[in-house]
Design a protein around this motif. Sequence first.
Motif, PDB file in Angstrom:
ATOM      1  N   LYS A 192       0.848  -1.185   0.000  1.00 42.39           N
ATOM      2  CA  LYS A 192       0.000   0.000   0.000  1.00 42.39           C
ATOM      3  C   LYS A 192       0.887   1.240   0.000  1.00 42.39           C
ATOM      4  O   LYS A 192       2.013   1.217   0.498  1.00 42.39           O
ATOM      5  CB  LYS A 192      -0.912   0.012   1.231  1.00 42.39           C
ATOM      6  CG  LYS A 192      -1.885  -1.153   1.316  1.00 42.39           C
ATOM      7  CD  LYS A 192      -2.689  -1.071   2.591  1.00 42.39           C
ATOM      8  CE  LYS A 192      -3.644  -2.255   2.727  1.00 42.39           C
ATOM      9  NZ  LYS A 192      -4.702  -2.217   1.704  1.00 42.39           N
ATOM     10  N   VAL A 193       0.350   2.336  -0.546  1.00 45.35           N
ATOM     11  CA  VAL A 193       1.096   3.597  -0.587  1.00 45.35           C
ATOM     12  C   VAL A 193       0.201   4.712  -0.035  1.00 45.35           C
ATOM     13  O   VAL A 193      -0.988   4.790  -0.368  1.00 45.35           O
ATOM     14  CB  VAL A 193       1.556   3.947  -2.011  1.00 45.35           C
ATOM     15  CG1 VAL A 193       2.343   5.259  -2.010  1.00 45.35           C
ATOM     16  CG2 VAL A 193       2.411   2.815  -2.591  1.00 45.35           C
ATOM     17  N   PHE A 194       0.793   5.537   0.815  1.00 48.55           N
ATOM     18  CA  PHE A 194       0.106   6.695   1.385  1.00 48.55           C
ATOM     19  C   PHE A 194       0.866   7.960   0.999  1.00 48.55           C
ATOM     20  O   PHE A 194       2.093   7.952   0.849  1.00 48.55           O
ATOM     21  CB  PHE A 194       0.071   6.605   2.912  1.00 48.55           C
ATOM     22  CG  PHE A 194      -0.823   5.520   3.451  1.00 48.55           C
ATOM     23  CD1 PHE A 194      -2.078   5.820   3.947  1.00 48.55           C
ATOM     24  CD2 PHE A 194      -0.395   4.193   3.468  1.00 48.55           C
ATOM     25  CE1 PHE A 194      -2.894   4.828   4.452  1.00 48.55           C
ATOM     26  CE2 PHE A 194      -1.208   3.196   3.971  1.00 48.55           C
ATOM     27  CZ  PHE A 194      -2.462   3.511   4.462  1.00 48.55           C
ATOM     28  N   VAL A 195       0.117   9.063   0.852  1.00 51.77           N
ATOM     29  CA  VAL A 195       0.746  10.368   0.772  1.00 51.77           C
ATOM     30  C   VAL A 195       0.574  11.007   2.139  1.00 51.77           C
ATOM     31  O   VAL A 195      -0.526  11.018   2.703  1.00 51.77           O
ATOM     32  CB  VAL A 195       0.159  11.238  -0.354  1.00 51.77           C
ATOM     33  CG1 VAL A 195      -1.339  11.477  -0.186  1.00 51.77           C
ATOM     34  CG2 VAL A 195       0.912  12.568  -0.440  1.00 51.77           C
ATOM     35  N   GLY A 239       0.537  27.896   3.040  1.00 46.20           N
ATOM     36  CA  GLY A 239       1.251  27.004   2.145  1.00 46.20           C
ATOM     37  C   GLY A 239       1.479  25.621   2.701  1.00 46.20           C
ATOM     38  O   GLY A 239       0.997  25.264   3.782  1.00 46.20           O
ATOM     39  N   ILE A 240       2.209  24.816   1.929  1.00 42.29           N
ATOM     40  CA  ILE A 240       2.641  23.490   2.367  1.00 42.29           C
ATOM     41  C   ILE A 240       3.931  23.718   3.144  1.00 42.29           C
ATOM     42  O   ILE A 240       5.016  23.791   2.578  1.00 42.29           O
ATOM     43  CB  ILE A 240       2.851  22.549   1.163  1.00 42.29           C
ATOM     44  CG1 ILE A 240       1.576  22.481   0.311  1.00 42.29           C
ATOM     45  CG2 ILE A 240       3.245  21.151   1.642  1.00 42.29           C
ATOM     46  CD1 ILE A 240       1.732  21.680  -0.972  1.00 42.29           C
ATOM     47  N   THR A 241       3.805  23.862   4.446  1.00 46.03           N
ATOM     48  CA  THR A 241       4.890  24.406   5.257  1.00 46.03           C
ATOM     49  C   THR A 241       5.823  23.340   5.825  1.00 46.03           C
ATOM     50  O   THR A 241       6.840  23.691   6.432  1.00 46.03           O
ATOM     51  CB  THR A 241       4.312  25.234   6.417  1.00 46.03           C
ATOM     52  OG1 THR A 241       3.400  24.415   7.161  1.00 46.03           O
ATOM     53  CG2 THR A 241       3.577  26.463   5.879  1.00 46.03           C
ATOM     54  N   ARG A 242       5.496  22.064   5.663  1.00 40.37           N
ATOM     55  CA  ARG A 242       6.392  20.998   6.109  1.00 40.37           C
ATOM     56  C   ARG A 242       6.466  19.923   5.014  1.00 40.37           C
ATOM     57  O   ARG A 242       5.811  20.028   3.985  1.00 40.37           O
ATOM     58  CB  ARG A 242       5.927  20.405   7.450  1.00 40.37           C
ATOM     59  CG  ARG A 242       5.925  21.438   8.582  1.00 40.37           C
ATOM     60  CD  ARG A 242       5.482  20.841   9.910  1.00 40.37           C
ATOM     61  NE  ARG A 242       5.235  21.900  10.886  1.00 40.37           N
ATOM     62  CZ  ARG A 242       4.476  21.776  11.963  1.00 40.37           C
ATOM     63  NH1 ARG A 242       3.883  20.611  12.228  1.00 40.37           N
ATOM     64  NH2 ARG A 242       4.308  22.782  12.799  1.00 40.37           N
ATOM     65  N   ASP A 243       7.238  18.884   5.260  1.00 44.91           N
ATOM     66  CA  ASP A 243       7.548  17.882   4.240  1.00 44.91           C
ATOM     67  C   ASP A 243       6.307  17.163   3.717  1.00 44.91           C
ATOM     68  O   ASP A 243       5.327  16.955   4.432  1.00 44.91           O
ATOM     69  CB  ASP A 243       8.496  16.828   4.817  1.00 44.91           C
ATOM     70  CG  ASP A 243       9.874  17.391   5.135  1.00 44.91           C
ATOM     71  OD1 ASP A 243      10.154  18.531   4.743  1.00 44.91           O
ATOM     72  OD2 ASP A 243      10.663  16.678   5.785  1.00 44.91           O
ATOM     73  N   VAL A 244       6.397  16.742   2.457  1.00 44.48           N
ATOM     74  CA  VAL A 244       5.413  15.859   1.830  1.00 44.48           C
ATOM     75  C   VAL A 244       6.134  14.580   1.430  1.00 44.48           C
ATOM     76  O   VAL A 244       7.197  14.632   0.803  1.00 44.48           O
ATOM     77  CB  VAL A 244       4.765  16.508   0.592  1.00 44.48           C
ATOM     78  CG1 VAL A 244       3.674  15.600   0.030  1.00 44.48           C
ATOM     79  CG2 VAL A 244       4.193  17.887   0.936  1.00 44.48           C
ATOM     80  N   LYS A 245       5.547  13.422   1.769  1.00 38.64           N
ATOM     81  CA  LYS A 245       6.228  12.146   1.571  1.00 38.64           C
ATOM     82  C   LYS A 245       5.264  11.100   1.034  1.00 38.64           C
ATOM     83  O   LYS A 245       4.078  11.104   1.361  1.00 38.64           O
ATOM     84  CB  LYS A 245       6.800  11.637   2.908  1.00 38.64           C
ATOM     85  CG  LYS A 245       7.718  12.609   3.604  1.00 38.64           C
ATOM     86  CD  LYS A 245       8.072  12.143   5.018  1.00 38.64           C
ATOM     87  CE  LYS A 245       8.994  13.136   5.711  1.00 38.64           C
ATOM     88  NZ  LYS A 245       9.309  12.712   7.109  1.00 38.64           N
ATOM     89  N   LEU A 246       5.791  10.186   0.222  1.00 43.20           N
ATOM     90  CA  LEU A 246       5.085   8.962  -0.130  1.00 43.20           C
ATOM     91  C   LEU A 246       5.622   7.856   0.769  1.00 43.20           C
ATOM     92  O   LEU A 246       6.835   7.668   0.885  1.00 43.20           O
ATOM     93  CB  LEU A 246       5.311   8.603  -1.595  1.00 43.20           C
ATOM     94  CG  LEU A 246       4.809   9.610  -2.633  1.00 43.20           C
ATOM     95  CD1 LEU A 246       5.138   9.112  -4.032  1.00 43.20           C
ATOM     96  CD2 LEU A 246       3.311   9.860  -2.491  1.00 43.20           C
ATOM     97  N   VAL A 247       4.703   7.142   1.400  1.00 37.31           N
ATOM     98  CA  VAL A 247       5.079   6.092   2.340  1.00 37.31           C
ATOM     99  C   VAL A 247       4.532   4.770   1.821  1.00 37.31           C
ATOM    100  O   VAL A 247       3.310   4.618   1.663  1.00 37.31           O
ATOM    101  CB  VAL A 247       4.517   6.354   3.750  1.00 37.31           C
ATOM    102  CG1 VAL A 247       5.112   5.369   4.754  1.00 37.31           C
ATOM    103  CG2 VAL A 247       4.787   7.797   4.181  1.00 37.31           C
ATOM    104  N   GLU A 248       5.421   3.821   1.540  1.00 38.65           N
ATOM    105  CA  GLU A 248       4.998   2.497   1.075  1.00 38.65           C
ATOM    106  C   GLU A 248       5.100   1.512   2.236  1.00 38.65           C
ATOM    107  O   GLU A 248       6.136   1.427   2.904  1.00 38.65           O
ATOM    108  CB  GLU A 248       5.873   2.042  -0.080  1.00 38.65           C
ATOM    109  CG  GLU A 248       5.432   0.715  -0.694  1.00 38.65           C
ATOM    110  CD  GLU A 248       6.202   0.343  -1.947  1.00 38.65           C
ATOM    111  OE1 GLU A 248       6.191  -0.849  -2.320  1.00 38.65           O
ATOM    112  OE2 GLU A 248       6.826   1.261  -2.550  1.00 38.65           O
ATOM    113  N   VAL A 249       4.018   0.785   2.469  1.00 40.31           N
ATOM    114  CA  VAL A 249       3.977  -0.169   3.581  1.00 40.31           C
ATOM    115  C   VAL A 249       3.463  -1.512   3.076  1.00 40.31           C
ATOM    116  O   VAL A 249       2.900  -1.624   1.976  1.00 40.31           O
ATOM    117  CB  VAL A 249       3.066   0.337   4.726  1.00 40.31           C
ATOM    118  CG1 VAL A 249       3.620   1.608   5.330  1.00 40.31           C
ATOM    119  CG2 VAL A 249       1.632   0.552   4.237  1.00 40.31           C
ATOM    120  N   SER A 250       3.633  -2.540   3.892  1.00 38.48           N
ATOM    121  CA  SER A 250       3.149  -3.874   3.539  1.00 38.48           C
ATOM    122  C   SER A 250       1.631  -3.899   3.483  1.00 38.48           C
ATOM    123  O   SER A 250       0.947  -2.997   3.991  1.00 38.48           O
ATOM    124  CB  SER A 250       3.637  -4.892   4.580  1.00 38.48           C
ATOM    125  OG  SER A 250       5.046  -4.898   4.657  1.00 38.48           O
TER     126      SER A 250
END
Length: 612
Positions: free
Chosen positions: A130-133, A201-212
Amino acid sequence: MRKTKILVAFLVLIISAQLTAQENLLINVYNRPVTSLNGTWNYIVDPYENGFYNYRLEPFENQENPGNGAFFINAKPADKSDLVEYDFDTSEEITVPGDWNTQKENLFYYEGTVWYKKSFNYKKTTSENKVFVYFEAVNYRSDVYLNGKKLGTHIGGFTPFNFEITDLLKEEDNFLVIKVDNKRTKDGVPTLNTDWWNYGGITRDVKLVEVSNNFIQDYVVQLNPENNQQIKGFVQLEGEDISDKEIEIIIPELKIKKQLQTNENGRAVFEIKNTKIDYWDTKNPNLYEVSIKSGTDEVKDQVGFRSIKTKGQEILLNDEKIFLKGISIHEESPFRGGRGYSIEDAQQLLTWAQELGCNYVRLAHYPHNEHMVRLADKMGILVWEENPVYWTISWENEETYANAKNQLTEVINRDKNRASVIIWSMANETPTSDARNTFLGNLAKHTREIDGTRLISAALEQTDYNGNPTIRTIDDDFADVVDILSFNQYVGWYDGLPEKCSKISWKITQDKPVLISEFGAGAKYGNHGDKSVRWTEEFQADLYTETLKMIDGIEQLQGFSPWVLVDFKSPRRVLPKIQDGFNRKGLISEEGEKKAAFKILSDYYNAKGTSN
């Protein structure tokens, strides 16, 4: 009456769901493998929100065929005659993370909607994953779309949120579009009026997180507050098949390898006895490497074990009395200016606090970025974290309460495994009323239900004792709810001149430890003169000298956090050649220059010794 209470509770649940149409928060993204979406994004300024509503003010997203006008579609002309009146790819660029106010001169005072777009490719490690933003923070309301489909909405400018994107994700040519709206609202949290800059604004990090496919979504690993020789907590799985699954908790340094089994809801609760724990404290901020495994998913964390409690008028860290030598901090970047977000920003602010002699910081007036509490864990600095319930909130508005409750829940979930965090603050300088007392009382009750291991406080206001202006007290029903009695006072600045401090005494009737959450005075660095002249460094230093004498007479005093470490931007502060848009109560200028009062406070803290 009982039916009415049930109905109100049901309405709050509905409002909460509307506020944050998102999945449960992924815990400890900080230590998970991620793909960063930081960097250059395209943006479109949209003050009339024409990319969200049609000319009848109907949201495009509610229409079966929104057409080319909807910005989240990221439309391109199908042929040379097709009408599309925007183009992300040829629009201006902006850096994420970062606020738009300090990046774009023409947006310095802007409050409204800005659309962000990021294109990216992504190939999953395995097809079953699975992938989360994951967004660390966006100020203030976020409507999030991937490849033209709505993921959800988040409200609140300082807490993390995430959405699963597995079914919408492509290996190439994905586009993530976010409608960011930082307009202040009467029913918002915070409300219309604040004494800090409303960075958009988008004031902190944006990440894609892939999990089992089945993954560790949440966990708590803490010292049992009732037994300091026992580690306790829980692990929560999410996924397709989460019942009767094996979980392993490993703490190598303590020779712990604990096997757990999830229940039908994917949860496993544990207690582990260990008599050899090296407790975390401010002199020895010991962190243990903790590994949690389930199937192919593994999460690692660095956890300190300590107890925090009160006993009468004392605060006890690991059952030893501690005086909190503190300072308040706003989340602004030293030197770069604007909203702070990087580990370098956090490192500089906390290093200055340590140079001052602090063992404690108050992070005001909202949750700061995760770097702050992670570094505080490593540096041995205790932390007060605060919900942005500030000044005059809409106390009787159920949606406002649900918003405040959600923001508080998100920061607690993010930071509940951090040893440095000892206080959850419910609010700052809120006027007393029955509606306010109910609002804050419910927040405190909720906090104790989801994390009963820390102390609860709020920055209250002080009043005259029995009408005597020379004797001050705390007359507030919420003082009976908190664990630590905290209040802001500005004798010598808003209340007379520094010499007035010698005429003021305090009578605190509650048998609780007292923290003074704010005191201070404004001074512009380099502005020198007689100590009677406002805005001079000498005036500020004299106020600190007189205030420290005054508050030393408070019997229950167990610490304080003067206002504030560094000068910070505020649109309320308009005095030319002195304030110039900055709150000048900092002990350090926005350029990193230490004012005379810095040494006054530093000498006081050093005289307190090096004990916890």
